[in-house]
Design an enzyme around this catalytic site. Structure first.
Site: not given
Ligand code: NAD
Length: 256
Positions: A138, A151
Protein backbone atom coordinates in the site's frame (compact mmCIF):
# COMPACT_ATOMS: atom_id res chain seq x y z
CA UNK A 1 1.64 -15.57 -21.68
CA UNK A 2 0.94 -17.52 -18.46
CA UNK A 3 -0.68 -20.65 -19.93
CA UNK A 4 0.20 -23.72 -17.85
CA UNK A 5 1.21 -21.62 -14.85
CA UNK A 6 -0.60 -21.56 -11.50
CA UNK A 7 -1.26 -18.41 -9.49
CA UNK A 8 -2.36 -18.46 -5.87
CA UNK A 9 -4.00 -15.19 -4.83
CA UNK A 10 -4.84 -14.76 -1.15
CA UNK A 11 -8.02 -12.83 -0.46
CA UNK A 12 -9.26 -13.25 -4.02
CA UNK A 13 -12.99 -13.54 -3.29
CA UNK A 14 -13.31 -9.74 -3.36
CA UNK A 15 -11.84 -6.38 -4.40
CA UNK A 16 -8.24 -6.12 -5.53
CA UNK A 17 -7.50 -9.85 -5.12
CA UNK A 18 -10.34 -10.80 -7.45
CA UNK A 19 -9.18 -8.18 -9.98
CA UNK A 20 -5.62 -9.54 -9.86
CA UNK A 21 -6.84 -13.14 -10.19
CA UNK A 22 -8.86 -12.19 -13.28
CA UNK A 23 -5.94 -10.32 -14.86
CA UNK A 24 -3.67 -13.36 -14.40
CA UNK A 25 -6.42 -15.70 -15.66
CA UNK A 26 -6.78 -13.54 -18.78
CA UNK A 27 -3.14 -14.44 -19.47
CA UNK A 28 -3.96 -18.15 -19.08
CA UNK A 29 -2.91 -18.90 -15.48
CA UNK A 30 -4.95 -21.35 -13.42
CA UNK A 31 -5.99 -19.77 -10.13
CA UNK A 32 -6.09 -20.96 -6.53
CA UNK A 33 -8.76 -18.75 -4.96
CA UNK A 34 -8.71 -17.94 -1.23
CA UNK A 35 -10.75 -15.66 0.99
CA UNK A 36 -13.95 -15.43 2.98
CA UNK A 37 -17.56 -15.05 1.81
CA UNK A 38 -18.99 -16.38 -1.43
CA UNK A 39 -16.33 -18.09 -3.52
CA UNK A 40 -18.52 -19.80 -6.12
CA UNK A 41 -19.38 -16.48 -7.83
CA UNK A 42 -15.77 -15.22 -8.03
CA UNK A 43 -14.59 -18.66 -9.19
CA UNK A 44 -17.22 -18.69 -11.97
CA UNK A 45 -16.04 -15.21 -13.10
CA UNK A 46 -12.46 -16.46 -13.27
CA UNK A 47 -13.33 -19.75 -14.98
CA UNK A 48 -15.30 -17.83 -17.63
CA UNK A 49 -11.87 -16.60 -18.79
CA UNK A 50 -11.01 -20.17 -19.83
CA UNK A 51 -8.84 -21.37 -16.94
CA UNK A 52 -9.24 -23.77 -14.03
CA UNK A 53 -9.79 -22.69 -10.43
CA UNK A 54 -9.56 -24.39 -7.06
CA UNK A 55 -10.66 -22.89 -3.75
CA UNK A 56 -9.11 -23.12 -0.30
CA UNK A 57 -10.66 -21.17 2.57
CA UNK A 58 -7.56 -20.91 4.79
CA UNK A 59 -7.72 -18.16 7.39
CA UNK A 60 -4.57 -16.08 6.80
CA UNK A 61 -4.19 -15.50 10.52
CA UNK A 62 -3.60 -19.24 11.06
CA UNK A 63 -0.20 -20.66 9.99
CA UNK A 64 -1.45 -24.28 10.06
CA UNK A 65 -4.29 -23.42 7.66
CA UNK A 66 -1.82 -21.60 5.38
CA UNK A 67 0.38 -24.70 5.32
CA UNK A 68 -2.65 -26.79 4.39
CA UNK A 69 -3.55 -24.35 1.58
CA UNK A 70 -0.04 -24.42 0.10
CA UNK A 71 -0.01 -28.25 0.18
CA UNK A 72 -3.47 -28.26 -1.44
CA UNK A 73 -2.29 -25.92 -4.23
CA UNK A 74 0.78 -28.04 -4.95
CA UNK A 75 -1.32 -31.21 -4.96
CA UNK A 76 -4.04 -29.74 -7.20
CA UNK A 77 -1.90 -27.97 -9.82
CA UNK A 78 1.61 -29.38 -9.28
CA UNK A 79 3.22 -26.14 -8.14
CA UNK A 80 2.56 -22.48 -7.33
CA UNK A 81 4.38 -20.40 -9.98
CA UNK A 82 2.90 -17.04 -9.04
CA UNK A 83 2.11 -16.10 -5.46
CA UNK A 84 0.09 -12.97 -4.79
CA UNK A 85 -0.06 -12.00 -1.12
CA UNK A 86 -3.13 -9.79 -1.06
CA UNK A 87 -5.44 -10.65 1.87
CA UNK A 88 -5.69 -7.74 4.23
CA UNK A 89 -7.83 -5.99 6.82
CA UNK A 90 -7.91 -2.53 8.36
CA UNK A 91 -8.71 -0.96 11.72
CA UNK A 92 -8.76 2.78 12.31
CA UNK A 93 -7.96 4.08 15.81
CA UNK A 94 -5.37 6.14 17.66
CA UNK A 95 -2.50 4.11 19.15
CA UNK A 96 -3.62 4.60 22.76
CA UNK A 97 -7.09 3.26 21.94
CA UNK A 98 -5.98 0.57 19.47
CA UNK A 99 -7.40 -2.80 20.62
CA UNK A 100 -4.44 -5.19 21.04
CA UNK A 101 -6.40 -8.02 19.41
CA UNK A 102 -6.93 -5.89 16.27
CA UNK A 103 -3.17 -5.17 16.22
CA UNK A 104 -2.41 -8.90 16.42
CA UNK A 105 -4.95 -9.75 13.70
CA UNK A 106 -3.64 -7.10 11.28
CA UNK A 107 0.00 -8.10 11.78
CA UNK A 108 -0.95 -11.78 11.30
CA UNK A 109 -3.11 -11.30 8.18
CA UNK A 110 -1.38 -8.35 6.46
CA UNK A 111 2.23 -9.37 7.20
CA UNK A 112 2.94 -12.76 8.78
CA UNK A 113 0.72 -14.65 6.31
CA UNK A 114 2.99 -13.45 3.47
CA UNK A 115 6.03 -14.82 5.31
CA UNK A 116 4.33 -18.22 5.61
CA UNK A 117 3.11 -18.44 1.99
CA UNK A 118 6.47 -17.20 0.70
CA UNK A 119 8.58 -19.64 2.72
CA UNK A 120 6.37 -22.49 1.52
CA UNK A 121 6.20 -21.41 -2.16
CA UNK A 122 9.90 -20.62 -2.64
CA UNK A 123 11.39 -24.15 -2.79
CA UNK A 124 9.13 -25.14 -5.72
CA UNK A 125 9.86 -21.89 -7.58
CA UNK A 126 13.61 -22.27 -6.99
CA UNK A 127 13.51 -25.83 -8.27
CA UNK A 128 11.58 -24.74 -11.37
CA UNK A 129 13.92 -21.81 -12.01
CA UNK A 130 10.95 -19.45 -12.37
CA UNK A 131 8.65 -17.76 -9.92
CA UNK A 132 6.89 -14.49 -9.25
CA UNK A 133 5.95 -13.24 -5.79
CA UNK A 134 3.80 -10.12 -5.75
CA UNK A 135 3.01 -8.52 -2.41
CA UNK A 136 0.07 -6.14 -2.26
CA UNK A 137 1.42 -3.54 0.13
CA UNK A 138 0.00 0.00 0.00
CA UNK A 139 1.11 3.60 -0.06
CA UNK A 140 1.06 2.90 3.68
CA UNK A 141 4.10 0.70 3.08
CA UNK A 142 5.93 3.90 2.13
CA UNK A 143 4.32 6.70 4.17
CA UNK A 144 2.03 6.88 7.20
CA UNK A 145 -1.44 8.16 8.01
CA UNK A 146 -2.75 8.82 11.51
CA UNK A 147 -4.91 6.18 13.21
CA UNK A 148 -3.57 3.26 11.15
CA UNK A 149 -0.71 2.04 13.36
CA UNK A 150 -1.06 -1.69 12.76
CA UNK A 151 -1.80 -1.34 9.04
CA UNK A 152 1.14 1.04 8.43
CA UNK A 153 3.49 -1.16 10.48
CA UNK A 154 2.38 -4.30 8.60
CA UNK A 155 2.64 -2.63 5.18
CA UNK A 156 6.11 -1.19 5.90
CA UNK A 157 6.99 -4.71 7.06
CA UNK A 158 5.82 -6.34 3.85
CA UNK A 159 7.90 -3.91 1.80
CA UNK A 160 10.89 -5.06 3.87
CA UNK A 161 10.02 -8.73 3.37
CA UNK A 162 9.76 -8.02 -0.38
CA UNK A 163 13.29 -6.64 -0.49
CA UNK A 164 14.83 -9.51 1.49
CA UNK A 165 13.05 -12.14 -0.62
CA UNK A 166 14.23 -10.34 -3.78
CA UNK A 167 17.85 -10.24 -2.59
CA UNK A 168 17.93 -13.88 -1.52
CA UNK A 169 16.59 -14.88 -4.96
CA UNK A 170 18.32 -12.33 -7.16
CA UNK A 171 19.74 -15.18 -9.23
CA UNK A 172 17.64 -18.12 -10.33
CA UNK A 173 14.52 -16.73 -12.03
CA UNK A 174 12.41 -15.86 -8.99
CA UNK A 175 11.43 -12.21 -8.49
CA UNK A 176 9.60 -10.56 -5.62
CA UNK A 177 7.97 -7.15 -5.90
CA UNK A 178 5.44 -5.07 -4.01
CA UNK A 179 2.55 -3.03 -5.39
CA UNK A 180 1.59 0.03 -3.36
CA UNK A 181 -1.89 1.26 -4.29
CA UNK A 182 -3.42 4.51 -3.15
CA UNK A 183 -7.20 4.49 -2.77
CA UNK A 184 -9.05 1.65 -4.53
CA UNK A 185 -12.84 1.60 -4.15
CA UNK A 186 -13.34 -1.83 -2.56
CA UNK A 187 -15.41 -2.98 0.46
CA UNK A 188 -12.34 -2.24 2.67
CA UNK A 189 -12.38 1.45 1.65
CA UNK A 190 -16.16 1.78 1.37
CA UNK A 191 -16.33 0.99 5.11
CA UNK A 192 -13.96 3.91 5.82
CA UNK A 193 -16.01 6.25 3.59
CA UNK A 194 -19.27 5.22 5.28
CA UNK A 195 -17.71 5.79 8.73
CA UNK A 196 -16.49 9.25 7.64
CA UNK A 197 -19.96 10.16 6.32
CA UNK A 198 -21.65 9.03 9.54
CA UNK A 199 -19.11 10.74 11.81
CA UNK A 200 -19.24 14.09 9.99
CA UNK A 201 -22.94 13.84 9.11
CA UNK A 202 -22.23 14.37 5.40
CA UNK A 203 -23.35 12.43 2.32
CA UNK A 204 -21.41 9.39 1.11
CA UNK A 205 -20.65 11.31 -2.12
CA UNK A 206 -19.15 14.22 -0.14
CA UNK A 207 -17.21 11.82 2.10
CA UNK A 208 -15.79 10.13 -1.01
CA UNK A 209 -14.71 13.48 -2.48
CA UNK A 210 -13.10 14.47 0.83
CA UNK A 211 -11.26 11.15 1.12
CA UNK A 212 -9.66 11.63 -2.32
CA UNK A 213 -8.90 15.34 -1.78
CA UNK A 214 -7.01 14.63 1.46
CA UNK A 215 -4.43 12.28 -0.09
CA UNK A 216 -4.77 11.51 -3.78
CA UNK A 217 -3.90 14.44 -6.12
CA UNK A 218 -5.39 12.72 -9.19
CA UNK A 219 -8.76 12.76 -7.36
CA UNK A 220 -9.56 9.34 -8.75
CA UNK A 221 -9.43 5.79 -7.49
CA UNK A 222 -7.02 3.22 -8.90
CA UNK A 223 -8.99 0.20 -10.18
CA UNK A 224 -8.32 -3.50 -9.53
CA UNK A 225 -7.95 -3.87 -13.33
CA UNK A 226 -5.12 -1.30 -13.41
CA UNK A 227 -3.37 -3.10 -10.55
CA UNK A 228 -3.90 -6.37 -12.43
CA UNK A 229 -2.09 -4.94 -15.46
CA UNK A 230 0.92 -4.11 -13.26
CA UNK A 231 0.91 -7.63 -11.80
CA UNK A 232 0.85 -9.06 -15.35
CA UNK A 233 3.86 -6.88 -16.21
CA UNK A 234 5.76 -8.26 -13.17
CA UNK A 235 5.03 -11.76 -14.52
CA UNK A 236 6.29 -10.93 -18.03
CA UNK A 237 9.67 -11.78 -19.51
CA UNK A 238 10.36 -8.05 -19.85
CA UNK A 239 10.27 -7.80 -16.03
CA UNK A 240 12.77 -10.61 -15.35
CA UNK A 241 15.24 -8.07 -13.92
CA UNK A 242 12.65 -6.11 -11.92
CA UNK A 243 12.91 -7.33 -8.34
CA UNK A 244 12.71 -5.81 -4.87
CA UNK A 245 10.71 -2.78 -5.97
CA UNK A 246 7.79 -1.19 -4.15
CA UNK A 247 5.84 0.33 -7.02
CA UNK A 248 3.16 2.82 -6.11
CA UNK A 249 0.04 3.36 -8.23
CA UNK A 250 -1.46 6.18 -6.24
CA UNK A 251 -2.35 9.24 -8.32
CA UNK A 252 0.62 11.13 -6.86
CA UNK A 253 -0.07 10.40 -3.15
CA UNK A 254 3.55 9.60 -2.25
CA UNK A 255 5.02 12.33 -4.50
CA UNK A 256 3.74 15.06 -2.15
P1 NAD B 1 -11.43 -6.39 0.43
O1 NAD B 1 -11.98 -6.26 1.80
O2 NAD B 1 -12.29 -6.08 -0.75
O3 NAD B 1 -10.80 -7.83 0.20
C1 NAD B 1 -10.02 -8.46 1.16
C2 NAD B 1 -9.92 -9.93 0.83
O4 NAD B 1 -9.15 -10.55 1.86
C3 NAD B 1 -11.28 -10.62 0.80
O5 NAD B 1 -11.27 -11.64 -0.18
C4 NAD B 1 -11.36 -11.24 2.20
O6 NAD B 1 -12.22 -12.37 2.28
C5 NAD B 1 -9.91 -11.63 2.40
N1 NAD B 1 -9.56 -11.83 3.80
C6 NAD B 1 -9.73 -10.98 4.84
N2 NAD B 1 -9.30 -11.56 5.98
C7 NAD B 1 -8.84 -12.80 5.63
C8 NAD B 1 -8.28 -13.87 6.35
N3 NAD B 1 -8.10 -13.83 7.67
N4 NAD B 1 -7.94 -14.99 5.67
C9 NAD B 1 -8.16 -15.08 4.33
N5 NAD B 1 -8.67 -14.09 3.60
C10 NAD B 1 -9.02 -12.96 4.25
O7 NAD B 1 -10.13 -5.44 0.45
P2 NAD B 1 -9.21 -4.86 -0.73
O8 NAD B 1 -9.33 -3.39 -0.68
O9 NAD B 1 -9.41 -5.58 -2.00
O10 NAD B 1 -7.77 -5.19 -0.11
C11 NAD B 1 -6.90 -6.15 -0.65
C12 NAD B 1 -5.47 -5.78 -0.29
O11 NAD B 1 -5.14 -4.54 -0.89
C13 NAD B 1 -5.23 -5.61 1.21
O12 NAD B 1 -3.98 -6.14 1.56
C14 NAD B 1 -5.23 -4.11 1.39
O13 NAD B 1 -4.46 -3.70 2.48
C15 NAD B 1 -4.58 -3.69 0.08
N6 NAD B 1 -4.82 -2.29 -0.28
C16 NAD B 1 -6.09 -1.82 -0.47
C17 NAD B 1 -6.27 -0.50 -0.83
C18 NAD B 1 -7.62 0.09 -1.07
O14 NAD B 1 -7.72 1.33 -1.22
N7 NAD B 1 -8.68 -0.70 -1.16
C19 NAD B 1 -5.17 0.34 -0.97
C20 NAD B 1 -3.90 -0.17 -0.75
C21 NAD B 1 -3.73 -1.49 -0.42
Amino acid sequence: MLKGKTALVTGSTSGIGLGLAKALAQQGANIVVNGFGDHAGPEAEIRALGVQTAYHGADMSKPAEIEDMMAFAAKTFGRVDILVNNAGIQHVSRVEHFPPERWDAIIAINLSSAFHTTRLALPGMQQAGWGRIINIASVHGLVASAEKAAYVAAKHGIVGLTKVTALENAQGGVTCNAICPGWVLTPLVQKQIDAKAAEQKISVADATKQLLQEKEPSLRFTTPEELGALAVFFCSQAAHNVTGVAWNMDGGWVAQ
